[in-house]
Design an enzyme around this catalytic site. Structure first.
Site, PDB file in Angstrom:
ATOM      1  N   LYS A 147      -6.423   0.568   1.058  1.00  0.00           N
ATOM      2  CA  LYS A 147      -6.273   1.909   0.494  1.00  0.00           C
ATOM      3  C   LYS A 147      -7.218   2.094  -0.692  1.00  0.00           C
ATOM      4  CE  LYS A 147      -1.379   2.144   1.766  1.00  0.00           C
ATOM      5  NZ  LYS A 147       0.012   2.172   1.259  1.00  0.00           N
ATOM      6  N   ASP A 182      13.187   3.271   0.817  1.00  0.00           N
ATOM      7  CA  ASP A 182      12.835   2.284  -0.197  1.00  0.00           C
ATOM      8  C   ASP A 182      14.069   1.624  -0.788  1.00  0.00           C
ATOM      9  OD1 ASP A 182      10.151   2.735   0.187  1.00  0.00           O
ATOM     10  OD2 ASP A 182       9.947   4.143  -1.476  1.00  0.00           O
TER      11      ASP A 182
END
Length: 200
Positions: A72, A168
């Site tokens: 990324k 998460d």
């Protein structure tokens, strides 16, 4: 622009030159050639993402199976975030360590995160907007997470009350992910990076 390695191997901080005057600002926030020179291979761009978050939102820690993983190149185009790189590669000399870099609309800094590293961020302002380029497209079956508030990682997200997604919140701890064989292997990550250098 200046491309400098961070304390975790496979991560770099990019500081662009800002050219401003009363009319506004211009900067090169991504340079294919300069990044490739620093990391040893070109970034094969496959997907671009944009994420907008309210202040206090924490996203991550996310990672993908290696190979192919997902590198990324991340910058903040509005507001400010604490961008976090976590070394979750089993066998790495810095396994379990993390480093945070403030990305904001003033400095226009970016970070590059190689395949196999964990990535997350905390929104320090409302409407914090993260733009990132990826080396692979989203592949749900090969993408995973580690609980971002895991005490073993000990990440200081710099927000008072972290707001997490359901996904998460339910992610395993670092130890649970390691014991279940979910985490990337450091040697495999190094080998994959070397294969990219040989190709590039």
């Amino acid at each position: 622009m200046d491309v400098a390695p961070l304390s975790i191997a496979g991560a770099w901080e990019i500081t662009p030159q800002l050219h401003g005057d009363p009319r506004g600002l211009f900067t090169e926030w991504y340079r294919f050639d300069q990044l490739a020179e620093a990391v040893g291979h070109p970034l094969d761009l496959r997907q671009g993402n944009l994420s907008v978050s309210a202040a206090g939102v924490v996203r991550g820690v996310h990672f993908a199976d290696v190979p192919p993983g997902q590198a990324k190149y991340v910058t903040c185009t509005r507001g400010a975030v604490l961008d976090v790189i976590a070394d979750i590669r089993v066998g790495s000399p810095t396994f379990g360590q993390w480093q945070g870099v403030r990305l904001d609309e003033q400095t226009r800094r970016a970070v590059y995160i190689a395949e196999g590293l964990g990535h997350g961020f905390a929104a320090l302002t409302d409407d914090a907007t993260l733009t990132y380029l990826c080396s692979a497209t989203y592949s749900p079956g090969h993408e995973h997470g580690v609980y971002p508030l895991d005490a073993e990682l000990g990440i200081d997200w710099q927000v008072e009350v972290p707001q997490l997604s359901e996904r998460d919140t339910k992610s395993p701890s670092l130890s649970e992910a390691r014991d279940s064989g979910l985490l990337p292997d450091y040697a495999a990550c190094v080998g994959y990076t070397e294969s990219l250098r040989q190709r590039g």
